[in-house]
Structures are given as C-alpha cells and as structure tokens.
Design an enzyme around this catalytic site. Structure first.
Site, PDB file in Angstrom:
ATOM      1  N   PRO A  70      34.733  56.069  44.243  1.00 49.40           N
ATOM      2  CA  PRO A  70      34.807  55.797  45.684  1.00 49.40           C
ATOM      3  C   PRO A  70      36.162  56.281  46.218  1.00 49.40           C
ATOM      4  O   PRO A  70      37.152  55.554  46.201  1.00 49.40           O
ATOM      5  CB  PRO A  70      34.677  54.272  45.764  1.00 49.40           C
ATOM      6  CG  PRO A  70      35.226  53.793  44.455  1.00 49.40           C
ATOM      7  CD  PRO A  70      34.944  54.861  43.435  1.00 49.40           C
ATOM      8  N   ASP A 121      41.323  57.319  44.226  1.00 55.13           N
ATOM      9  CA  ASP A 121      40.255  56.420  43.808  1.00 55.13           C
ATOM     10  C   ASP A 121      40.595  55.024  44.352  1.00 55.13           C
ATOM     11  O   ASP A 121      41.588  54.412  43.939  1.00 55.13           O
ATOM     12  CB  ASP A 121      40.165  56.420  42.280  1.00 55.13           C
ATOM     13  CG  ASP A 121      38.987  55.608  41.751  1.00 55.13           C
ATOM     14  OD1 ASP A 121      38.470  54.757  42.500  1.00 55.13           O
ATOM     15  OD2 ASP A 121      38.601  55.834  40.590  1.00 55.13           O
ATOM     16  N   HIS A 122      39.764  54.530  45.261  1.00 53.08           N
ATOM     17  CA  HIS A 122      40.077  53.259  45.914  1.00 53.08           C
ATOM     18  C   HIS A 122      39.962  52.071  44.958  1.00 53.08           C
ATOM     19  O   HIS A 122      40.359  50.947  45.300  1.00 53.08           O
ATOM     20  CB  HIS A 122      39.150  53.040  47.115  1.00 53.08           C
ATOM     21  CG  HIS A 122      39.856  52.550  48.342  1.00 53.08           C
ATOM     22  ND1 HIS A 122      40.776  51.530  48.311  1.00 53.08           N
ATOM     23  CD2 HIS A 122      39.785  52.947  49.637  1.00 53.08           C
ATOM     24  CE1 HIS A 122      41.242  51.319  49.525  1.00 53.08           C
ATOM     25  NE2 HIS A 122      40.665  52.159  50.358  1.00 53.08           N
ATOM     26  N   ARG A 123      39.431  52.297  43.744  1.00 55.16           N
ATOM     27  CA  ARG A 123      39.355  51.212  42.774  1.00 55.16           C
ATOM     28  C   ARG A 123      40.707  50.922  42.134  1.00 55.16           C
ATOM     29  O   ARG A 123      40.957  49.802  41.672  1.00 55.16           O
ATOM     30  CB  ARG A 123      38.341  51.563  41.675  1.00 55.16           C
ATOM     31  CG  ARG A 123      36.913  51.721  42.173  1.00 55.16           C
ATOM     32  CD  ARG A 123      36.014  52.239  41.055  1.00 55.16           C
ATOM     33  NE  ARG A 123      36.438  53.559  40.595  1.00 55.16           N
ATOM     34  CZ  ARG A 123      35.822  54.240  39.623  1.00 55.16           C
ATOM     35  NH1 ARG A 123      34.768  53.703  38.999  1.00 55.16           N
ATOM     36  NH2 ARG A 123      36.257  55.426  39.277  1.00 55.16           N
ATOM     37  N   CYS A 176      43.798  51.416  43.566  1.00 56.76           N
ATOM     38  CA  CYS A 176      44.821  50.940  44.494  1.00 56.76           C
ATOM     39  C   CYS A 176      44.254  50.859  45.901  1.00 56.76           C
ATOM     40  O   CYS A 176      43.159  51.363  46.173  1.00 56.76           O
ATOM     41  CB  CYS A 176      46.059  51.859  44.478  1.00 56.76           C
ATOM     42  SG  CYS A 176      45.751  53.495  45.192  1.00 56.76           S
TER      43      CYS A 176
END
Length: 459
Positions: free
Chosen positions: A256, A429-431, A433
């Site tokens: 994501p 990758d929003h997972r 940070c």
C-alpha cells in the site's frame, strides 16, 4: 570405450529457474575443452556464457536459439575419452574431465566420470561458497555406440568452423546481439580490438559494406506462429522484461504505497559539485551526491530502509544501506545495487555507479549485482521529466525520485530570482511508517540539496 555425458542447464543461482538460449557457441562435432563456454543464455537477471565441465566431442545439442529452457534441462552431450570424433574429424584429446577443484577454491568446474556418480560443479567467477551451491544432477556415462535414452535433437544447419583457439572473440554479448539482428556472421569478421576482439564498430562496418538484399525478407527468421501483416504484435514477457513485470505486479498487489513530493532549490548543490570537481582528483557525479544525502537521511529515518515480512507479520529493518539505482539498457530497465553505500564517500559512490552502469550496458551484471537492495534512488530527470510516482522495487519499502534540474523563477532571500530547481518525490510503503516519517525524510533530503552544509552534521 568412450563415454557420452549429458550436460544440463545448471542452477545459475539467486532462485532463477529458467534461461533463454541466446546463441550457441559450439556445433555438433566440435571438440570442446573443460570449462569452455558452449552457450550464451539470458536469465531474468543477466546474460551469461555457460561453460561445459567436460572436454570431448559435442554429439548433440538440445534447444534452439530463442528457446527458453528450465534449470536441469539437457543442453548438450559430449563424448568423453573418444580416440576419434564420431565423424572421424580427429582425436578428442581434450576429453578428460577435471579431476578436482583447484586448491585455491576459485570455483573451477569439476566432474567425476567414475560410473557417472560424481556431481558437476560449475564455476562462474563467483565465490567458492556460492559455486558450491550450483550443482548439476549426476549423469550416467554410456558408450558412443549404445542407443541414447534421450531423443537426439535435429542436427543444426552447418556453420563455418570455429577458430582453433575457441569461440569467436567478441567484446560483449551486446555485440553478439547486434550481429544477430543485422544478420552478420561473426566468424567472417576480423576484429579491430585488442587481440582481434570483434567490436561493435566491426559489426556496423560489416552491415554498411554488405551488398543490398535482393528481396524484402526480414534479416531474422520469422518465428513459428508469427502474426500476419496488420495484426497486433505479441511480445513474450520473459527475460528481463518478464522479471520486471512480475516484480512490479507483486509490488502493486502487496504494497500500500503513497507518494509525497517537494520542490527544492539545487543551485547550491550544483555549485558545491562544481567546486569539488575544480579542486582536482576524480570527478564526483551528481548521482553520488544525492546518494550520499540519501544514506544520511536513512540514518535519521531507518524505518524507510526496511521490508515487510508478511509471513511473520514483522517489519525487518536493515542496518546496512544497499542502494539500488535505476539504469536503462538495451535489454530494459535494471536496478543494480551498490553494496554498503552508507560506508562509501562521494568519490567511492561515483566509481561504483560508473562500474555498475557500464556492466549493465554491456549485459555483464551478475545476479548478485541485481539483488539485495534495501532502498532505491531513481533519477528519472535524465529522461527530461520533472516528476513521477514510481512503483516501489519489491520487497523494499521506499524509493526516492529525482526530476530534472532546470532554471525556474524562485523566491531567494525575499526576491524573485532564477534558480536551479528540482522536484524530489518519495514513494513509501505506508505499512512501515506514516506520513510524518516520510515527510521528515523528504524534507531532510531537500534541506541538504538546498544547503549542502547541512550534510556536514552527519559526516
């Protein structure tokens, strides 16, 4: 009594399971020596020449140029220990396989011919540890007169005899590719390079001096199932293009991602680079300075130098920065990796970027040069564009994009001036940070671009 040994496509490492035959370097009836390259193959990582671990007479080849073979598939068979070649062409004195690897552990090829029970170890110029992983399944020797268990491939069309010293001396696989595309027979050329090496200029000269064709037939053979005129062209997704497609698809499916960007005044950075290069010594590239800024920013924000382990549901942060950078080649886009970039100076980074870029263009990058990256720097400004939202190089967690540096109106010290402006973008990758961390990383990079002295704090 001669033994016929079957040589299969070896494990080329890095999880590669198949390779495409680019060019055969030997023909049926040729006498080959131990460790002589016999075929040029292209994998999803690089183009390599595969050496044969046996010496003797080639009795059969399997697979045509352009055909894709899985690891373990037969490549060719060699009559070892024959007093005379099957076609009566002469003795096969080179027919003894190597008895043991050299004492220095350099990874040279070995083979055991005792009852076909030995394993074959094929060296590719890598470490002995990595060479030990590349074992080919054992083969069973049989007499030349005995019927073969493997159905022989059709005999290839006759080709001019190779020089006595071995394969045609060519400077790089790209020259071989150019010759194939232009229909040039390399064995009829006299190389102008050192020791008779055939250069790109030799192939191009042969094309210009060749007589005009008498018909409109294509220089390369039309593959079976080719589409009719006016129909859509179908291009197989394999080799480098296939690997890129698989990785980008997986990145889009699993990661994501989000992108943030900022414009920065690069005037001071350009001036600092000019001052460095004017002081003498090796020239420092702009990409090396940006890489040095990246490694300093990652030291402050290690969340972006990581990957996500889905199986363990963990974020794995790397203590080292192995910096990938995008390089456009004739074979497509590749991402070579600079190992331990955080330990290198600007001069060291410049030299390593130059070495890997040259190897990428020549098609000589090893699989190890293309794997193991933890962060990617993408300088798409060389294509004349300002911005981009790139796809993250899976399984990494972030990529910094750099647009072109161009003169633009800019408010400098309260006044409108023309400055050298660049757009920086960070896809992450929003997972691993949130936006705050990503914004902090990008702002630090922009600050270093605008005021290079800021970087001195971390040196």
């Amino acid at each position: 009594m001669a033994q016929v040994l079957e040589f299969t496509l070896p494990d080329l490492g890095e999880g590669l399971t198949e390779a495409e035959i680019v060019r055969w370097l030997v023909s049926v009836g040729d006498v080959v020596a131990v460790d002589q390259p016999v075929v040029e193959v292209e994998t999803a990582k690089a183009m390599v020449e595969v050496p044969c671990p046996y010496g003797g007479v080639v009795t059969a080849r399997f697979g045509e140029e352009g055909e894709e073979l899985p690891v373990g598939a037969p490549l060719l068979t060699v009559a070892v220990g024959a007093a005379e070649a099957p076609d009566g062409s002469g003795p096969a004195s080179a027919g003894q396989p190597a008895a043991a690897p050299p004492a220095d552990g350099s990874g040279a090829s070995t083979a055991s011919a005792e009852e076909g029970s030995g394993n074959v170890l094929v060296g590719y110029g890598t470490s002995a540890a990595s060479a030990r992983r590349r074992r080919v399944r054992p083969v069973v020797p049989i007499a030349v007169s005995a019927p073969r268990a493997v159905a022989p491939a059709p005999s290839p069309a006759p080709v001019p005899a190779a020089p006595a010293e071995g394969p045609v001396p060519v400077i790089s696989p790209l020259v071989r590719k150019l010759a194939r595309e232009r229909g040039v027979d390399l064995r009829r050329l006299r190389g102008s390079g050192p020791h008779g090496l055939i250069l790109r200029a030799d192939v191009e000269r042969a094309v210009t001096e060749a007589p005009a064709p008498q018909d409109t037939a294509p220089a390369r053979p039309v593959p079976a199932g080719a589409v009719a005129a006016g129909a859509a062209e179908r291009v197989p997704l394999r080799g480098v293009r296939g690997a890129v497609a698989d990785k980008l698809t997986r990145s889009r499916q699993e990661i994501p991602d989000a992108t943030c960007w900022v414009d920065a005044d690069a005037t001071e950075l350009m001036a600092a680079r000019a001052a460095m290069n004017a002081a003498g010594g090796e020239k420092v590239s702009l990409l090396a300075l940006l890489a040095r800024i990246c490694t300093a920013a990652l030291a402050r924000h290690p969340e972006l130098n990581s990957r996500v382990d889905l199986a363990a549901r963990e974020i794995v942060r790397s203590p080292e920065v192995h910096l990938g950078f995008a390089a456009q080649t004739e074979r497509g886009l590749v991402v070579p990796v600079v190992r331990d970039a955080h330990t290198r100076s600007a001069e060291g980074l410049t030299a390593e970027f130059a070495r890997l870029t040259e190897a990428a263009r020549a098609g000589t990058l090893s699989p190890a040069d293309l794997t193991g990256g933890t962060f990617t720097l993408n300088n798409y400004g060389v294509f004349g564009v300002d911005g981009s939202t790139p796809i993250i190089n899976h399984p990494e967690a972030a990529m910094l994009g750099v647009g072109r540096i161009v003169p633009k109106p800019w408010v400098h010290h309260g006044e409108l001036a023309v400055r050298q402006v660049v757009q920086l973008s960070l896809t992450f990758d929003h997972r691993v940070c949130d936006g705050g961390t990503a914004g902090g990383f990008l702002r630090y990079v922009a600050d270093c671009v605008e005021h290079p002295a800021v970087l001195l704090r971390t040196l």
